[in-house]
Design a protein around this motif. Structure first.
Motif, mmCIF file in Angstrom:
data_model
loop_
_atom_site.group_PDB
_atom_site.id
_atom_site.type_symbol
_atom_site.label_atom_id
_atom_site.label_comp_id
_atom_site.label_asym_id
_atom_site.label_seq_id
_atom_site.Cartn_x
_atom_site.Cartn_y
_atom_site.Cartn_z
ATOM 1 N N ALA B 55 0.841 -1.202 0.000
ATOM 2 C CA ALA B 55 0.000 0.000 0.000
ATOM 3 C C ALA B 55 0.876 1.252 0.000
ATOM 4 C CB ALA B 55 -0.923 -0.004 1.201
ATOM 5 N N ALA B 58 2.182 1.746 -3.409
ATOM 6 C CA ALA B 58 1.133 2.260 -4.298
ATOM 7 C C ALA B 58 0.911 3.744 -4.069
ATOM 8 C CB ALA B 58 -0.161 1.492 -4.084
ATOM 9 N N LEU B 87 -6.927 1.801 -3.498
ATOM 10 C CA LEU B 87 -5.753 1.354 -4.222
ATOM 11 C C LEU B 87 -6.092 0.087 -4.992
ATOM 12 C CD1 LEU B 87 -3.115 1.795 -1.400
ATOM 13 C CD2 LEU B 87 -3.474 3.293 -3.364
#
Lengths: 124, 213
Positions: B55, B58, B87
């Protein structure tokens, strides 16, 4: 699971010589739109196994991709092709179904978009 | 062997799994600011757990992130976390030691591998696979106490062309798992950056058992 990921996964069952590509069985496909990045697509194109990718996209219900990989120069100017490439590679998700080992026929289930590639004891 | 910015000893608190959220952030900052390994790249998070590292990657501009973990419960949480953060991350349930993988699509692998306290050498097994999958770089956390061993294994046995400790982190691991004996423990962890040796056009097919077994 999107087709980019499918293009990297292979069956690693004991005794299998070539576990790629995994055959797709579709129960549910979901489309999720993501922003297109032309440079990313141009960079990734040579790394994609095109036959596996275009076959998979057809099974997922998308028939716009050519069976043969186009010349890289097509990606420089053909925005329409880039859009189709983008859509098939990143916007189609196998939500429910299975990935099937090409040599043994063993099915790896896909639930909620997540393939379960865990091997049984006798497959390791 | 010197540690770059050895004065940077970061002491984070809290977070998902055993990797505090802002450690993930620092992790990704190191990757992005110093080495350009995250933006517009394909990143794989090995042993992703609840997906914190992936995460973070991202959020810092990775083009595509794939999270791999053996545990369905963790993956369920990771999926939810990714959705909440809006995401777009793909997850795969798999045992890293028998991962079947093709090609050089993944640029960077990020990971917080199991430290090898339960199964000895688990983190080196992860590193073995990571160095086969990543085409550009591997970012990984290993206990500072194993620093020399990790460096030797990476360069001598696992075909890394370089192995560098970026910084040392120190954090409190609360008693999270049944096998944790103490109520809380303070451990020192190195953040490493490894570069795989790769000949041009080499097509990889992973899934071989770690040779150090």
């Amino acid at each position: 699971m999107r087709l980019l990921t499918h293009n990297m996964l292979s069956s690693n069952i004991k005794g299998v010589t070539n576990g790629f590509p995994l055959r797709i069985e579709v129960e549910k496909v979901v489309e999720k739109e993501v922003e297109i990045n032309h440079d990313f697509l141009r960079n990734i194109f040579p790394k994609i196994d095109w036959k596996a990718f275009s076959d998979a996209s057809r099974i997922m219900g998308y028939v716009e991709l050519p069976e043969e990989a186009p010349e890289p120069s097509v990606l420089e100017s053909d925005l329409e092709f880039l859009r189709k490439f983008h859509h098939a590679l990143l916007e189609l998700h196998l939500e429910e179904g299975a990935l099937v080992c090409p040599e043994t026929g063993r099915k790896f289930p896909v639930n909620k978009g997540i393939p379960n590639m865990l091997l049984h004891e006798d497959e390791v | 062997m010197s540690v770059r910015s050895s004065s940077t000893i970061l002491k984070p608190k809290g977070g998902a799994g055993t990797v505090p959220n802002w450690t993930s952030y620092c992790f990704s900052l190191a990757a992005e600011n110093s080495f350009d390994d995250i933006s517009n790249k394909v990143v794989a998070d090995f042993g992703c757990g609840c997906g914190t590292l992936g995460a973070a990657a991202a959020l810092l501009g990775a083009e595509q992130v794939i999270g791999i973990d053996i545990d369905s419960q963790s993956l369920g949480i990771a999926s939810m976390n990714a959705e909440n953060l809006e995401l777009d991350i793909d997850f795969v349930q798999c045992d890293i030691s028998n991962l079947g993988w093709r090609g050089q699509i993944v640029d960077t692998v990020v990971m917080n591998p199991p430290f090898g306290t339960r199964k000895k050498g688990a983190d080196i097994d992860f590193l073995f696979v990571a160095l086969k999958v990543a085409s550009e770089a591997v970012y990984s956390l290993h206990k500072t106490s194993t620093r020399d061993h990790v460096k030797r294994a990476a360069l001598r046995d696992l075909n890394a062309s370089s192995a560098e400790v970026l910084c040392e982190l120190r954090f409190d691991v609360p008693q999270l798992y049944k096998f944790h004996k103490k109520k809380e423990v303070d451990i020192a962890v190195d953040l490493w950056r490894f570069v795989p040796k790769r000949s041009r056009g080499e097509n990889i097919n992973v899934g071989v058992r770690c040779p150090l077994d």
